[in-house]
Design a protein around this motif. Sequence first.
Motif, PDB file in Angstrom:
ATOM      1  N   VAL A  67       0.845  -1.188   0.000  1.00 54.27           N
ATOM      2  CA  VAL A  67       0.000   0.000   0.000  1.00 54.27           C
ATOM      3  C   VAL A  67       0.882   1.239   0.000  1.00 54.27           C
ATOM      4  CG1 VAL A  67      -1.766   1.299   1.253  1.00 54.27           C
ATOM      5  CG2 VAL A  67      -1.819  -1.215   1.242  1.00 54.27           C
ATOM      6  N   GLY A  68       0.664   2.112  -0.970  1.00 55.44           N
ATOM      7  CA  GLY A  68       1.434   3.341  -1.057  1.00 55.44           C
ATOM      8  C   GLY A  68       0.550   4.552  -0.822  1.00 55.44           C
ATOM      9  N   ILE A  69       1.042   5.484  -0.012  1.00 55.06           N
ATOM     10  CA  ILE A  69       0.349   6.747   0.228  1.00 55.06           C
ATOM     11  C   ILE A  69       1.309   7.869  -0.149  1.00 55.06           C
ATOM     12  CG2 ILE A  69      -0.755   8.241   1.928  1.00 55.06           C
ATOM     13  CD1 ILE A  69      -1.469   5.777   3.523  1.00 55.06           C
ATOM     14  N   GLY A  70       0.955   8.648  -1.154  1.00 58.35           N
ATOM     15  CA  GLY A  70       1.801   9.745  -1.580  1.00 58.35           C
ATOM     16  C   GLY A  70       2.901   9.345  -2.536  1.00 58.35           C
ATOM     17  N   LEU A  71       2.878   8.094  -3.012  1.00 61.12           N
ATOM     18  CA  LEU A  71       3.877   7.637  -3.977  1.00 61.12           C
ATOM     19  C   LEU A  71       3.282   6.505  -4.808  1.00 61.12           C
ATOM     20  CD1 LEU A  71       6.588   5.576  -2.053  1.00 61.12           C
ATOM     21  CD2 LEU A  71       4.323   6.020  -1.217  1.00 61.12           C
ATOM     22  N   ASN A  73       5.163   3.903  -6.186  1.00 64.29           N
ATOM     23  CA  ASN A  73       5.971   2.681  -6.214  1.00 64.29           C
ATOM     24  C   ASN A  73       6.256   2.155  -4.814  1.00 64.29           C
ATOM     25  OD1 ASN A  73       7.545   4.915  -5.614  1.00 64.29           O
ATOM     26  ND2 ASN A  73       9.403   4.041  -6.500  1.00 64.29           N
ATOM     27  N   PRO A  74       5.210   1.781  -4.060  1.00 67.06           N
ATOM     28  CA  PRO A  74       5.446   1.269  -2.703  1.00 67.06           C
ATOM     29  C   PRO A  74       6.303   0.007  -2.715  1.00 67.06           C
ATOM     30  CG  PRO A  74       3.225   0.755  -3.401  1.00 67.06           C
ATOM     31  CD  PRO A  74       3.795   1.683  -4.431  1.00 67.06           C
ATOM     32  N   ARG A  75       7.246  -0.058  -1.781  1.00 72.66           N
ATOM     33  CA  ARG A  75       8.138  -1.218  -1.684  1.00 72.66           C
ATOM     34  C   ARG A  75       7.846  -2.076  -0.461  1.00 72.66           C
ATOM     35  NH1 ARG A  75      14.005   1.023  -1.748  1.00 72.66           N
ATOM     36  NH2 ARG A  75      13.045   2.617  -0.435  1.00 72.66           N
ATOM     37  N   TYR A  76       7.001  -1.577   0.430  1.00 73.32           N
ATOM     38  CA  TYR A  76       6.728  -2.285   1.684  1.00 73.32           C
ATOM     39  C   TYR A  76       5.228  -2.451   1.870  1.00 73.32           C
ATOM     40  CZ  TYR A  76      11.484  -0.624   2.272  1.00 73.32           C
ATOM     41  OH  TYR A  76      12.805  -0.341   2.072  1.00 73.32           O
ATOM     42  N   ARG A  77       4.826  -3.165   2.918  1.00 79.61           N
ATOM     43  CA  ARG A  77       3.413  -3.379   3.210  1.00 79.61           C
ATOM     44  C   ARG A  77       2.665  -2.046   3.267  1.00 79.61           C
ATOM     45  NH1 ARG A  77       1.442  -8.640   3.022  1.00 79.61           N
ATOM     46  NH2 ARG A  77       2.983 -10.069   3.879  1.00 79.61           N
ATOM     47  N   LEU A  78       3.290  -1.059   3.937  1.00 81.97           N
ATOM     48  CA  LEU A  78       2.753   0.295   3.976  1.00 81.97           C
ATOM     49  C   LEU A  78       3.909   1.250   3.761  1.00 81.97           C
ATOM     50  CD1 LEU A  78       0.483   2.307   4.431  1.00 81.97           C
ATOM     51  CD2 LEU A  78       0.948   2.188   6.887  1.00 81.97           C
ATOM     52  N   ASP A  79       3.856   1.994   2.674  1.00 82.84           N
ATOM     53  CA  ASP A  79       4.930   2.908   2.300  1.00 82.84           C
ATOM     54  C   ASP A  79       4.331   4.310   2.185  1.00 82.84           C
ATOM     55  OD1 ASP A  79       7.445   3.734   1.604  1.00 82.84           O
ATOM     56  OD2 ASP A  79       7.687   2.340  -0.064  1.00 82.84           O
ATOM     57  N   VAL A  80       4.733   5.205   3.102  1.00 82.94           N
ATOM     58  CA  VAL A  80       4.132   6.538   3.171  1.00 82.94           C
ATOM     59  C   VAL A  80       5.177   7.595   2.864  1.00 82.94           C
ATOM     60  CG1 VAL A  80       2.916   8.205   4.621  1.00 82.94           C
ATOM     61  CG2 VAL A  80       2.503   5.745   4.928  1.00 82.94           C
TER      62      VAL A  80
END
Length: 205
Positions: A67-71, A73-80
């Motif tokens: 899940v990406g917030i503000g990007l 290309n999320p690389r992790y479970r939650l990437d903010v």
Amino acid sequence: MKKLLLFALVSVLSINVAAQTVTYYGRYAGGVGLNQNILQRASALGYNAKVSVNDGLVLGDTSLVKVGIGLSNPRYRLDVKGVFNMRIASNSPAFKINDQNFIELDNDGQFLLNPFKMKYANQNQWADRVFERNYQLLSLKEVEKFIEQNKHLPNVPSAEEVVAKGVAMNEIVAKLLEKVEELTLYTIQQQKEIDELKKKLNKHQ
């Protein structure tokens, strides 16, 4: 016949009401578990997302989701990317790790950090080098002179540096231990001098 039609109508209405309380969006998304057909206010979003509790919101598959917030290309479970803010009540956990409280908030609004360990990459980051034979231990005269000129201990950040740059917890803990170990060496030296003076004094009695 009328009773049968009424029963069928009530059944259809009940299914529609129940269906309106859950939201599944994505291929293979849906409920799971023993109560999957009676879930309330539950949502599963994304490929193979599965929800099994009431009032639950599940994003994506349990092993694939990022899940990406503000990007994009999320690389992790939650990437903010950006500021992440949490609003919590006093004496309630702000952050849990594996169901254990990590950060809490007290009655005064101050953060409480629960027990944790710091790990060091190598032995040189710790302070035991003070006890090596080649360690250059300053004399107390040199320490006194340094304090008079700088208003803080050698190899310890000043108050100005701490305010301007902050301190890394793992580094300051090692530096404080370094001073304790140096103080131990000074104490040992002084005790040896005291013992020697006692011997000389006893000879003259």
